[in-house]
Every structure is written in structure tokens, then in C-alpha cells.
Design a protein around this motif. Structure first.
Motif, PDB file in Angstrom:
ATOM      1  N   THR A 111       0.854  -1.191   0.000  1.00 16.80           N
ATOM      2  CA  THR A 111       0.000   0.000   0.000  1.00 16.80           C
ATOM      3  C   THR A 111       0.884   1.232   0.000  1.00 16.80           C
ATOM      4  O   THR A 111       1.694   1.428   0.921  1.00 16.80           O
ATOM      5  CB  THR A 111      -0.926   0.011   1.224  1.00 16.80           C
ATOM      6  N   TYR A 116       6.253   3.578  -8.216  1.00 12.75           N
ATOM      7  CA  TYR A 116       5.731   2.294  -7.765  1.00 12.75           C
ATOM      8  C   TYR A 116       6.768   1.572  -6.913  1.00 12.75           C
ATOM      9  O   TYR A 116       7.949   1.536  -7.277  1.00 12.75           O
ATOM     10  CB  TYR A 116       5.389   1.381  -8.947  1.00 12.75           C
ATOM     11  N   GLN A 147       0.090   0.395  -5.621  1.00 10.21           N
ATOM     12  CA  GLN A 147      -0.831   1.026  -6.568  1.00 10.21           C
ATOM     13  C   GLN A 147      -0.274   2.308  -7.168  1.00 10.21           C
ATOM     14  O   GLN A 147      -0.863   2.878  -8.085  1.00 10.21           O
ATOM     15  CB  GLN A 147      -2.185   1.289  -5.886  1.00 10.21           C
ATOM     16  N   GLN A 204      -4.214   2.733 -15.022  1.00  5.05           N
ATOM     17  CA  GLN A 204      -4.092   1.873 -13.847  1.00  5.05           C
ATOM     18  C   GLN A 204      -2.632   1.560 -13.518  1.00  5.05           C
ATOM     19  O   GLN A 204      -1.714   2.045 -14.188  1.00  5.05           O
ATOM     20  CB  GLN A 204      -4.864   0.567 -14.074  1.00  5.05           C
ATOM     21  N   GLY A 205      -2.438   0.737 -12.484  1.00  2.00           N
ATOM     22  CA  GLY A 205      -1.104   0.366 -12.047  1.00  2.00           C
ATOM     23  C   GLY A 205      -0.545  -0.829 -12.797  1.00  2.00           C
ATOM     24  O   GLY A 205      -1.100  -1.290 -13.796  1.00  2.00           O
TER      25      GLY A 205
END
Lengths: 110, 118
Positions: A5, A88, A103, B43-44
Motif C-alpha cells: 500500500t 511504484y 498502486q 491503472q497500475g
């Protein structure tokens, strides 16, 4: 399955400021398995940090990574205009082999 | 220098299959696992699986088991990812990425856009 997260979802800062991005794992992970990537619109991700704290080749020293266990941080000491992108975190496990990404955190110009 | 060059964009109908290629150059192709990662619009990143180019051994993410097949041809240093029974939510950019010994994706292909639409 380990869930990563990232927070915040969006970070609005100005060039020259310091950015702190967080990646929290749902259970403890090996530091050697934690990496950070930068992605700009229309481009493939680029490796920034591997093994939680090691800069990849060609990555400026304003980028640093830290953390262990479940909490990891990517810090950009002084933001340059080219640093505004999505970041990321990613980790992997072996039983079974699986890679997971957070995410993402969007770093935008304030 | 290390390069991963992927095949071009594809448009497919639901239920069809797509096969994306990833040609490697500048390094010993068989020495590094090749992975596939996809990214739906806005999106990821989602990991799909990996292949050992030398042995052909694969590991697939559970979400794609039974629909994805990864192969390689060491004679032309190329990896392939085939996804079958396509659905609209398979619309995404598909990336190949090399897994380096220091446990990270150090090189990525440019991405291949796959659009699934009737």
C-alpha cells in the motif's frame, strides 16, 4: 499474498522541495526484494532503487530508499522538474513465485 | 547496450488470442529470466509471469493461470507471451522486463498496446 500500500496517492510539491513516498507491506518482506520504479506518461517504468536502498545505475543521488520489515520509504531530496511522475514500489516472494506492485504514488507539480 | 524491442500494437475481438514478442539484444538472453507485466489504461502495474529462456520453465500469476503461455526462442533471443480468451478488461499495455541478478526489473521493453473490442 502480500499487499503493498503506497501513500499518499497523490503528492503535490514544488521543485526544490523534499518528497517522501511511503510503501507499506501487509506482512514483513525481505529488504532485498523491495524495489522502486519511476514511470512517466507514455513510457515504460524505470528502475530507481533495488534492495530497498541501492540506487540503480545512472540514478541521481537525490533519490534514496530506506526501510525494513513492513515500512519502506523513497525520498527525493530536492525535486527537479523531471522528477514529477508516478512511483511504484514492488516486491517478490518465492513460495509460490509472485511479484506484486503497489498502486503507485503520483508526484505532481504544485 | 541492452535493448528489449516488442512487437506492435494489436486489436483483437473478445474470445480471440494475442501473441506479443520481445526481442532482446546486447546481453546473454538465456542468462536472465524474462517477465511480463501489464498496465490497463490509467491503472497500475500487474505482474503476469516469467520464463527462464534457457529451460523454458515458467511461473504464472494465479490471475492468468490457464490463459497465458510464455515461450522463448533462444536462437533469435526472443520471448513471447500469448494470452487467450481475451476479454475487454485485457485491454492494456503489455511489457516485457528483464529480471536482473540484483533482484529487480532493470530493463523494460517499450510496451505493446493490446486493445480488445468487438
Amino acid at each position: 499474498e502480500i499487499v503493498l500500500t503506497q501513500s499518499p496517492g497523490t503528492l503535490s510539491l514544488s521543485p526544490g522541495e523534499r518528497a517522501t513516498l511511503s510503501c507499506r507491506a501487509s506482512q514483513s518482506v525481505s529488504s532485498s526484494s523491495l524495489t522502486w520504479y519511476q514511470q512517466k506518461p507514455g513510457q515504460a517504468p524505470r528502475l530507481l532503487i533495488y534492495g530497498a536502498s541501492n540506487r540503480a545505475a545512472g540514478i541521481p543521488d537525490r533519490f534514496s530508499g530506506s526501510g525494513s520489515g513492513t515500512d519502506f520509504t523513497l525520498t527525493i531530496s530536492r525535486l527537479e522538474p523531471e522528477d514529477f511522475a508516478v512511483y511504484y514500489c514492488q516486491q517478490y516472494g518465492n513460495s509460490p513465485r509472485m511479484h506484486t506492485f503497489g498502486q503507485g504514488t503520483k508526484l505532481e507539480i504544485k | 547496450q541492452v535493448r528489449l524491442v516488442q512487437s506492435g500494437a494489436e486489436v483483437k475481438k473478445p474470445g480471440a488470442s494475442v501473441k506479443v514478442s520481445c526481442k532482446a539484444s546486447g546481453y546473454n538472453f538465456g542468462a536472465y529470466y524474462m517477465h511480463w507485466v501489464r498496465q490497463a489504461p490509467g491503472q497500475g502495474l500487474e505482474w503476469m509471469g516469467r520464463i527462464n529462456p534457457n529451460s523454458g520453465g515458467t511461473n504464472y500469476a494465479q490471475n492468468f493461470q490457464g490463459r497465458v503461455t510464455m515461450t522463448s526462442d533462444t536462437s533469435i533471443a526472443t520471448a513471447y507471451m500469448e494470452l487467450s480468451r481475451l476479454r475487454s478488461d485485457d485491454t492494456a499495455v503489455y511489457y516485457c522486463a528483464r529480471w536482473h541478478d540484483f533482484d529487480a526489473f532493470d530493463k523494460w521493453g517499450q510496451g505493446t498496446m493490446v486493445t480488445v473490442s468487438s
